[in-house]
Scaffold this motif. Structure first.
Motif, short mmCIF file in Angstrom:
data_model
loop_
_atom_site.label_atom_id
_atom_site.label_comp_id
_atom_site.label_asym_id
_atom_site.label_seq_id
_atom_site.Cartn_x
_atom_site.Cartn_y
_atom_site.Cartn_z
N THR A 86 0.83 -1.21 0.00
CA THR A 86 0.00 0.00 0.00
C THR A 86 0.86 1.25 0.00
O THR A 86 0.62 2.18 -0.78
CB THR A 86 -0.95 0.00 1.21
N THR A 87 1.89 1.29 0.84
CA THR A 87 2.75 2.48 0.87
C THR A 87 3.52 2.64 -0.44
O THR A 87 3.68 3.76 -0.93
CB THR A 87 3.73 2.45 2.07
N ARG A 88 3.95 1.53 -1.05
CA ARG A 88 4.61 1.61 -2.36
C ARG A 88 3.67 2.22 -3.40
O ARG A 88 4.07 3.09 -4.18
CB ARG A 88 5.08 0.23 -2.83
N GLY A 89 2.43 1.76 -3.41
CA GLY A 89 1.46 2.28 -4.37
C GLY A 89 1.18 3.77 -4.17
O GLY A 89 1.06 4.53 -5.15
N TYR A 97 0.66 11.00 2.45
CA TYR A 97 0.04 10.21 3.51
C TYR A 97 0.93 10.24 4.73
O TYR A 97 2.09 10.66 4.66
CB TYR A 97 -0.19 8.76 3.06
N ARG A 98 0.39 9.79 5.84
CA ARG A 98 1.21 9.59 7.04
C ARG A 98 0.86 8.24 7.64
O ARG A 98 -0.27 7.77 7.52
CB ARG A 98 1.05 10.73 8.04
N VAL A 99 1.85 7.62 8.26
CA VAL A 99 1.66 6.33 8.93
C VAL A 99 1.73 6.57 10.43
O VAL A 99 2.61 7.28 10.91
CB VAL A 99 2.74 5.31 8.51
N GLN A 108 -1.23 -0.51 12.53
CA GLN A 108 -0.69 0.66 11.85
C GLN A 108 -1.82 1.30 11.06
O GLN A 108 -2.71 0.60 10.58
CB GLN A 108 0.42 0.26 10.88
N GLN A 109 -1.77 2.61 10.92
CA GLN A 109 -2.77 3.32 10.12
C GLN A 109 -2.06 4.18 9.09
O GLN A 109 -1.05 4.81 9.40
CB GLN A 109 -3.62 4.25 10.99
N ILE A 110 -2.62 4.22 7.90
CA ILE A 110 -2.21 5.19 6.90
C ILE A 110 -3.36 6.19 6.81
O ILE A 110 -4.52 5.80 6.67
CB ILE A 110 -1.98 4.53 5.52
N VAL A 111 -3.02 7.46 6.87
CA VAL A 111 -4.03 8.51 6.79
C VAL A 111 -3.72 9.36 5.56
O VAL A 111 -2.58 9.79 5.35
CB VAL A 111 -4.04 9.38 8.06
N LEU A 112 -4.74 9.58 4.71
CA LEU A 112 -4.58 10.33 3.48
C LEU A 112 -5.90 11.02 3.14
O LEU A 112 -6.89 10.85 3.85
CB LEU A 112 -4.14 9.41 2.34
N LYS A 113 -5.92 11.79 2.07
CA LYS A 113 -7.12 12.49 1.62
C LYS A 113 -7.57 11.93 0.28
O LYS A 113 -6.75 11.59 -0.58
CB LYS A 113 -6.85 13.99 1.43
#
Length: 128
Positions: A86-89, A97-99, A108-113
């Motif tokens: 997911t982070t690679r994509g 984004y932030r983890v 772990q959470q990824i936060v994005l818009k």
């Protein structure tokens, strides 16, 4: 009455933004297109785990839909797998984004818009 859970989230947007949201939730979040009843208004139903979880509906021309505003709804969260992929994509697409590591858990959470400015949280049960 007893509530069993959330049935779905509905986002309404003008057609051009709707298409951007459709691509984002399929390509970035990993939802899949699925069956939708033949409503008169254009839209998509996106699925996860065999269930419709996100409805994208075209707003009528007279509707004033605000984007990139702060409301009482803070974010949309999804359970996900494969944090590294997911982070690679996200990096390949240039999506900021932030983890965040959740205290006292392996989560772990990824936060994005999303393209409309809604905050999206991708939750991973463990860091792998």
């Amino acid at each position: 009455m007893s509530t069993l859970g959330i049935a779905h989230i509905n986002i309404r947007a003008p057609r051009a933004l709707l298409e951007q949201l459709h691509a984002f939730y399929r390509e970035v979040v990993g939802l899949q297109d699925g069956p939708r009843p033949p409503f008169t208004r254009f839209g998509y139903w996106l699925y996860a785990g065999g269930h419709d979880v996100l409805h994208l509906i075209e707003a009528s021309p007279e509707e004033q839909r605000l984007v990139n505003v702060i409301t009482t709804v803070d974010h949309i969260a999804f359970k996900c797998t494969d944090l590294p992929e997911t982070t690679r994509g996200l990096q390949q697409r240039g999506i900021p984004y932030r983890v965040t590591a959740i205290p006292l858990s392996q989560q772990q959470q990824i936060v994005l818009k999303d393209p409309a400015g809604n905050t999206v949280e991708l939750n991973f049960a463990d860091a792998s």
